[in-house]
Design a protein around this motif. Sequence first.
Motif, PDB file in Angstrom:
ATOM      1  N   MET A 199       0.811  -1.209   0.000  1.00 26.11           N
ATOM      2  CA  MET A 199       0.000   0.000   0.000  1.00 26.11           C
ATOM      3  C   MET A 199       0.846   1.263   0.000  1.00 26.11           C
ATOM      4  O   MET A 199       0.338   2.360  -0.230  1.00 26.11           O
ATOM      5  CB  MET A 199      -0.937  -0.001   1.214  1.00 26.11           C
ATOM      6  N   ALA A 200       2.136   1.122   0.221  1.00 23.80           N
ATOM      7  CA  ALA A 200       3.024   2.287   0.249  1.00 23.80           C
ATOM      8  C   ALA A 200       3.022   3.015  -1.101  1.00 23.80           C
ATOM      9  O   ALA A 200       3.291   4.222  -1.168  1.00 23.80           O
ATOM     10  CB  ALA A 200       4.440   1.863   0.609  1.00 23.80           C
ATOM     11  N   ILE A 201       2.725   2.305  -2.185  1.00 19.82           N
ATOM     12  CA  ILE A 201       2.724   2.932  -3.504  1.00 19.82           C
ATOM     13  C   ILE A 201       1.311   3.260  -3.989  1.00 19.82           C
ATOM     14  O   ILE A 201       1.140   3.737  -5.102  1.00 19.82           O
ATOM     15  CB  ILE A 201       3.427   2.057  -4.551  1.00 19.82           C
ATOM     16  N   ALA A 202       0.294   3.021  -3.174  1.00 19.84           N
ATOM     17  CA  ALA A 202      -1.081   3.345  -3.577  1.00 19.84           C
ATOM     18  C   ALA A 202      -1.241   4.850  -3.641  1.00 19.84           C
ATOM     19  O   ALA A 202      -0.731   5.580  -2.793  1.00 19.84           O
ATOM     20  CB  ALA A 202      -2.069   2.740  -2.564  1.00 19.84           C
ATOM     21  N   PRO A 203      -1.960   5.364  -4.632  1.00 20.04           N
ATOM     22  CA  PRO A 203      -2.109   6.809  -4.786  1.00 20.04           C
ATOM     23  C   PRO A 203      -2.688   7.480  -3.542  1.00 20.04           C
ATOM     24  O   PRO A 203      -3.773   7.136  -3.089  1.00 20.04           O
ATOM     25  CB  PRO A 203      -3.075   6.929  -5.979  1.00 20.04           C
ATOM     26  N   GLY A 204      -1.951   8.435  -2.986  1.00 21.12           N
ATOM     27  CA  GLY A 204      -2.426   9.211  -1.852  1.00 21.12           C
ATOM     28  C   GLY A 204      -2.409   8.503  -0.522  1.00 21.12           C
ATOM     29  O   GLY A 204      -2.848   9.072   0.482  1.00 21.12           O
ATOM     30  N   PHE A 205      -1.912   7.290  -0.463  1.00 24.93           N
ATOM     31  CA  PHE A 205      -1.988   6.515   0.777  1.00 24.93           C
ATOM     32  C   PHE A 205      -1.240   7.205   1.920  1.00 24.93           C
ATOM     33  O   PHE A 205      -1.675   7.154   3.072  1.00 24.93           O
ATOM     34  CB  PHE A 205      -1.420   5.120   0.558  1.00 24.93           C
TER      35      PHE A 205
END
Length: 284
Positions: A275-281
Motif C-alpha cells: 500500500m506504500a505505492i497506492a495513490p495518496g496513501f
Amino acid sequence: MEKHLTIIDFYLTFFGRLRRADLMLHGEMSVATASRALSEYREQFPDSINYDARLKTYFAADDFVPAFSHSAQDALNVIAHGTIERFIVELQKADLSTLPTLSSHLALNQAQSLTTISQITKALTLATPLDIYYYSASSESKVRCVYPLAIFEATGTWYFRGYDVDKADFRIFRFSRVLSAKQAKLSVVVPPDNDWQQYVTLTLMPHPKHSHPAALKMDLGLVDKPVCNISTRKALAGFSLRSLRVDASLQGVLSPIEYPLYLANRHELLTLASMAIAPGFNAT
C-alpha cells in the motif's frame, strides 16, 4: 516445421526446460507432431538440448545458445498470462491500436538484453537463485542474490517478485533496472510468500468529490449496491490501485478527475506493505 523448432528453442531460452505437453499446448500440435519436432530439434542442435528420462523433460544444455530470434515480451507474457499470442494466432500489428507503454519502449529501444531476461525467467522456472546487478531508486547499483518467484505487469512496466537472500525478505524488482544476471552458487530454503499467496479485497466506490458519480457507478457496474469489491494479491494491492486510478488517501484529497475512484476500506489495508505505492496513501 521451423515454427515448431522455434517454439522448442523459445522454451529452452527462457524457461530452461520443455516437456512434450508444453509443445502440444502452445504449438497446437498432436502428440506425433510434437515428438517429430523434438526429434528434429535434437538432430539439428544436439549440443543445445539434453533429455532427462526420469523426469521426461528436455533441458537446455549448460552452454545453450538460442538458434532462433525471440521476443522477451513473449516470454514475460507466457509466464504472467499463460499465452504466446503470435504462436497461436497470426496477428497483424497494423490492425491493432494500442497506446505506447514503457514495456514496449524498452523492448524496442534498449534496456536489458535478451540474455538478462532469459536468466531471470529460467531461474524462476527452475527455482534457482541469481546474482543480479540491480539499480535501486533508493540506493546505488549493487549485487543482490534473489530467487525470482513471480512476474507481473503493472501500468505498462514489467516487474518480478523474488526472495532477497541478503535481506531475508521478499522484494519487487523492475526488469528495466537489472543490469546483469548470472546463476548464484548457493542454496537456501525460501519461506512461503504469504503476501503473494494470500488475497485481499479492495472496496471501490465513486470518488466522493466527483461531479458525476452516476457515470462512475456505470463504470463499476453498480446498479443496486453502493460499492464494488475486487480481489487481488496482498503484494499487488498498491499496484492494482495505481492501475485503476483509485484515491487511497484518508480524506479523498486527490483530484477526482485524475483519480475518479475512492478506496472505501482503507482502514482494512493499513498493514499491507504494497500500500506504500497506492495513490495518496501517505498523504496527510
